[in-house]
Design a protein around this motif. Structure first.
Motif, short mmCIF file in Angstrom:
data_model
loop_
_atom_site.label_atom_id
_atom_site.label_comp_id
_atom_site.label_asym_id
_atom_site.label_seq_id
_atom_site.Cartn_x
_atom_site.Cartn_y
_atom_site.Cartn_z
N ILE A 182 0.87 -1.18 0.00
CA ILE A 182 0.00 0.00 0.00
C ILE A 182 0.90 1.23 0.00
CG2 ILE A 182 -1.83 1.29 1.17
CD1 ILE A 182 -2.76 -1.30 2.47
N ILE A 183 0.71 2.06 -0.99
CA ILE A 183 1.53 3.26 -1.15
C ILE A 183 0.67 4.49 -0.89
CG2 ILE A 183 2.84 4.65 -2.80
CD1 ILE A 183 2.98 1.67 -4.30
N VAL A 184 1.07 5.30 0.09
CA VAL A 184 0.45 6.62 0.25
C VAL A 184 1.39 7.61 -0.42
CG1 VAL A 184 -0.27 8.44 1.84
CG2 VAL A 184 -0.73 6.04 2.40
N CYS A 185 0.88 8.30 -1.43
CA CYS A 185 1.74 9.18 -2.22
C CYS A 185 1.25 10.62 -2.15
CB CYS A 185 1.78 8.70 -3.67
SG CYS A 185 2.86 9.70 -4.69
N GLY A 186 1.98 11.44 -1.43
CA GLY A 186 1.70 12.87 -1.43
C GLY A 186 2.49 13.55 -2.54
N HIS A 187 2.32 14.84 -2.67
CA HIS A 187 3.14 15.56 -3.66
C HIS A 187 3.40 16.99 -3.19
CE1 HIS A 187 -0.07 18.08 -5.63
NE2 HIS A 187 -0.83 17.21 -4.99
N TYR A 188 4.64 17.42 -3.43
CA TYR A 188 4.98 18.82 -3.15
C TYR A 188 4.14 19.70 -4.07
CZ TYR A 188 9.03 16.80 -0.77
OH TYR A 188 9.84 16.07 0.07
N GLY A 189 3.78 20.87 -3.58
CA GLY A 189 2.95 21.76 -4.37
C GLY A 189 1.48 21.38 -4.31
N CYS A 190 1.08 20.64 -3.26
CA CYS A 190 -0.31 20.20 -3.12
C CYS A 190 -1.20 21.38 -2.68
CB CYS A 190 -0.39 19.07 -2.09
SG CYS A 190 -2.06 18.38 -1.92
N GLY A 191 -2.17 21.71 -3.51
CA GLY A 191 -3.07 22.83 -3.20
C GLY A 191 -3.86 22.60 -1.93
N ALA A 195 -4.71 24.12 3.73
CA ALA A 195 -4.78 23.76 5.14
C ALA A 195 -3.77 24.58 5.95
CB ALA A 195 -4.50 22.27 5.31
N LEU A 196 -2.58 24.76 5.38
CA LEU A 196 -1.53 25.51 6.07
C LEU A 196 -1.90 26.99 6.19
CD1 LEU A 196 1.32 25.12 7.29
CD2 LEU A 196 2.25 25.74 5.05
N ALA A 197 -2.58 27.49 5.17
CA ALA A 197 -2.97 28.90 5.16
C ALA A 197 -4.13 29.19 6.12
CB ALA A 197 -3.34 29.32 3.75
N GLY A 198 -4.69 28.12 6.68
CA GLY A 198 -5.72 28.32 7.70
C GLY A 198 -7.09 27.85 7.29
N GLY A 199 -7.25 27.47 6.04
CA GLY A 199 -8.53 26.90 5.65
C GLY A 199 -9.08 27.47 4.38
N THR A 200 -10.21 26.92 3.96
CA THR A 200 -10.90 27.40 2.78
C THR A 200 -12.39 27.46 3.11
OG1 THR A 200 -11.38 26.87 0.48
CG2 THR A 200 -10.61 25.06 1.82
N GLU A 201 -13.24 27.00 2.22
CA GLU A 201 -14.67 27.18 2.48
C GLU A 201 -15.45 25.87 2.42
OE1 GLU A 201 -16.05 29.98 -0.39
OE2 GLU A 201 -15.63 31.69 0.92
N GLY A 202 -16.52 25.84 3.17
CA GLY A 202 -17.53 24.80 3.02
C GLY A 202 -17.00 23.39 3.21
N ILE A 203 -17.45 22.51 2.32
CA ILE A 203 -17.17 21.09 2.46
C ILE A 203 -15.69 20.80 2.32
CG2 ILE A 203 -17.51 20.42 0.04
CD1 ILE A 203 -19.32 18.12 1.29
N LEU A 204 -15.01 21.57 1.45
CA LEU A 204 -13.57 21.37 1.27
C LEU A 204 -12.82 21.73 2.56
CD1 LEU A 204 -11.33 20.54 -0.64
CD2 LEU A 204 -11.30 22.87 -1.54
N ASP A 205 -13.28 22.76 3.22
CA ASP A 205 -12.66 23.15 4.47
C ASP A 205 -12.81 22.05 5.52
OD1 ASP A 205 -11.33 25.26 6.07
OD2 ASP A 205 -13.12 25.02 7.30
N PHE A 206 -13.97 21.42 5.52
CA PHE A 206 -14.22 20.30 6.43
C PHE A 206 -13.22 19.17 6.15
CE2 PHE A 206 -16.41 16.30 7.41
CZ PHE A 206 -16.63 16.49 8.75
N TRP A 207 -13.08 18.84 4.86
CA TRP A 207 -12.19 17.74 4.45
C TRP A 207 -10.74 18.06 4.80
CZ3 TRP A 207 -12.23 12.84 3.37
CH2 TRP A 207 -11.21 12.27 2.63
N LEU A 208 -10.35 19.32 4.58
CA LEU A 208 -8.96 19.71 4.84
C LEU A 208 -8.69 19.97 6.31
CD1 LEU A 208 -8.28 21.98 1.75
CD2 LEU A 208 -7.43 19.66 2.18
N GLY A 209 -9.74 19.98 7.11
CA GLY A 209 -9.59 20.14 8.55
C GLY A 209 -8.69 19.06 9.14
N HIS A 210 -8.71 17.89 8.51
CA HIS A 210 -7.85 16.80 8.99
C HIS A 210 -6.39 17.13 8.77
CE1 HIS A 210 -11.52 14.48 9.38
NE2 HIS A 210 -11.82 14.78 8.14
N VAL A 211 -6.09 17.79 7.64
CA VAL A 211 -4.69 18.18 7.38
C VAL A 211 -4.30 19.35 8.28
CG1 VAL A 211 -3.04 18.91 5.62
CG2 VAL A 211 -4.95 17.42 4.97
#
Ligand code: CO
Length: 197
Positions: free
Chosen positions: A94-103, A108-124
Motif C-alpha cells: 500500500i503506497i500513500v503518495c503525497g506531492h509537493y505543491g499540493c493545493g 490547510a496551512l494557510a488556515g482553511g478554505t470554504e464549506g465542504i472542502l474546508d471540512f475535508w482539509l480540517g484533517h490536514v
C-alpha cells in the motif's frame, strides 16, 4: 462550452488501437479479472497521475485518489477500497503518495478554505497544528508547505494502521506500507517511510 471532451474519446480509440497492436489479447485478458499487487492512495491533482508516474498499465495498480491523499477514519470510500484491496485482491503493497505543491495542503496551512472542502482539509489542518512547533521553526511558508506534505503522508500511514484490516495484514506479514512524495519539479518519487522497515 468547448467540445474539448471529444478529444478524450478520440484519444481512447487510438489508445485501444495502440494497445491491441502490441498485445492483441490485452482486453480479453483484462476482462477476466484483476490481480494488482499495489494499492496506491494519491491526490486528485491532475499532475500526479498514478499509473503514468509509475509507468504501470491497466490491471497493475488499485487506485484511490482524493484531495490531499488522505485516509480519514470516517471516509467509507477509502476504507472500502483498502478493505477490498487487502481481502479480495490481496495486494502486497500500500503506497500513500503525497506531492509537493499540493493545493490542499497549502490551503490547510494557510488556515482553511470554504464549506465542504474546508471540512475535508480540517484533517490536514489538525496535522499542521499537531506539528506546529516544528513548522514554525522553518524559515518560510514554502518550506513549511513541503514539510507538511511529508507530515501528511506520515499521518495517513498512521491512519491506515488504525484500520483493523491493515493491522491484521501487517501482523501476518502480508503487506508493506510505503510513504512516498512526488516532486512536480522533476517527476521523481521520493520514498519517505516504509513498514515494516
Ligand atoms: Co494535491
Amino acid at each position: 462550452m468547448q467540445r474539448s471532451y471529444e478529444k478524450l474519446l478520440e484519444n481512447n480509440r487510438r489508445w485501444v488501437e495502440r494497445k491491441r497492436a502490441t498485445d492483441p489479447e490485452v482486453f480479453t485478458r483484462l476482462s477476466t479479472g484483476q490481480q494488482p499487487r499495489f494499492l496506491f492512495i494519491g491526490c486528485c491533482d491532475s499532475r500526479v497521475p498514478a499509473n503514468e508516474i509509475t509507468d504501470t498499465g491497466p490491471g497493475e495498480m488499485f487506485v484511490v485518489r482524493n484531495v490531499a491523499n488522505q485516509v480519514v477514519p470516517t471516509d467509507l470510500g477509502a476504507a472500502s477500497a483498502v478493505t477490498y484491496a487487502l481481502k479480495a485482491l490481496e495486494v502486497q503493497h500500500i503506497i500513500v503518495c503525497g506531492h509537493y505543491g499540493c493545493g490542499g495542503v497549502d490551503a490547510a496551512l494557510a488556515g482553511g478554505t470554504e464549506g465542504i472542502l474546508d471540512f475535508w482539509l480540517g484533517h490536514v489542518r489538525q496535522i499542521a497544528r499537531q506539528n506546529g512547533d516544528e513548522l514554525e521553526r522553518l524559515p518560510d511558508q514554502a518550506t513549511r508547505a513541503r514539510r507538511l506534505v511529508e507530515l501528511n503522508v506520515q499521518a495517513q500511514l498512521d491512519h491506515l494502521k488504525d484500520l483493523s484490516v491493515v493491522r491484521e495484514a501487517l501482523d501476518a506479514g502480508r503487506v508493506m506500507l510505503h510513504g512516498w512524495v512526488y516532486d512536480l519539479r522533476d517527476g521523481l518519487l521520493r520514498p519517505l517511510a516504509e513498514e515494516p522497515a
